[in-house]
Design an enzyme around this catalytic site. Sequence first.
Site, PDB file in Angstrom:
ATOM      1  N   HIS A   1      82.417  44.950  52.320  1.00 50.59           N
ATOM      2  CA  HIS A   1      80.899  45.285  51.417  1.00 50.59           C
ATOM      3  C   HIS A   1      80.052  46.194  51.976  1.00 50.59           C
ATOM      4  CE1 HIS A   1      79.756  42.368  54.536  1.00 50.59           C
ATOM      5  NE2 HIS A   1      78.658  42.863  54.552  1.00 50.59           N
TER       6      HIS A   1
ATOM      7  N   TYR B   1      73.934  38.559  63.150  1.00 51.34           N
ATOM      8  CA  TYR B   1      73.490  39.880  62.558  1.00 51.34           C
ATOM      9  C   TYR B   1      72.079  40.036  62.159  1.00 51.34           C
ATOM     10  CZ  TYR B   1      75.227  38.527  58.199  1.00 51.34           C
ATOM     11  OH  TYR B   1      75.258  37.919  56.634  1.00 51.34           O
TER      12      TYR B   1
END
Length: 183
Positions: free
Chosen positions: A60, A126
Amino acid sequence: MPELIPSSTIADVLLVRPDVHGDERGRFVETYRRSWLPLGREMVQGNRSEKSAGAVVGLHYHLHQADYWYVLRGRARVVLHDLRQGSATDGATEALDLNGDTEQGLFIPPGVAHGFAALTDLLLWYLVDGYYNEADELGLAWDDPAVGADWGLSDPVLSARDRVNPRREDIPAGVRPGTVLRT
């Protein structure tokens, strides 16, 4: 000061090996600092992803958002592919392994497609420099021959979305990134 290692394959991707401090009580690691990342902006959202061994989070990309990944537990095969038209490394693919036993972060700029395979059970933390925006959550086929990714798995577990993402050649012009993506 951490060791900052620019990718030799994809421009603007940066591997960060932070300093580790420890004694008989345990250890301390400063995992992220904004000043380490020349292209980074303020990170505004933190996320946690837990995956079982064999899972693939397919490719992505974002037009406006950068990511900073840090594997806390397990092993991940990270696949990166530069989609940025006009980039010196447009079309380049890189695979690297991140391991929770080795302290390292990975900065991924906008326009670079990214995904990972959980080689073991995995915990990935993240940060992103933009709030979630469905319109900026774009995909690329995980198995596109133009990408040529080695995921390190023979029978990956994929989401329904990752099974139908377009090949590189089929990405519409309006959502194909360039080198200047944000202001």
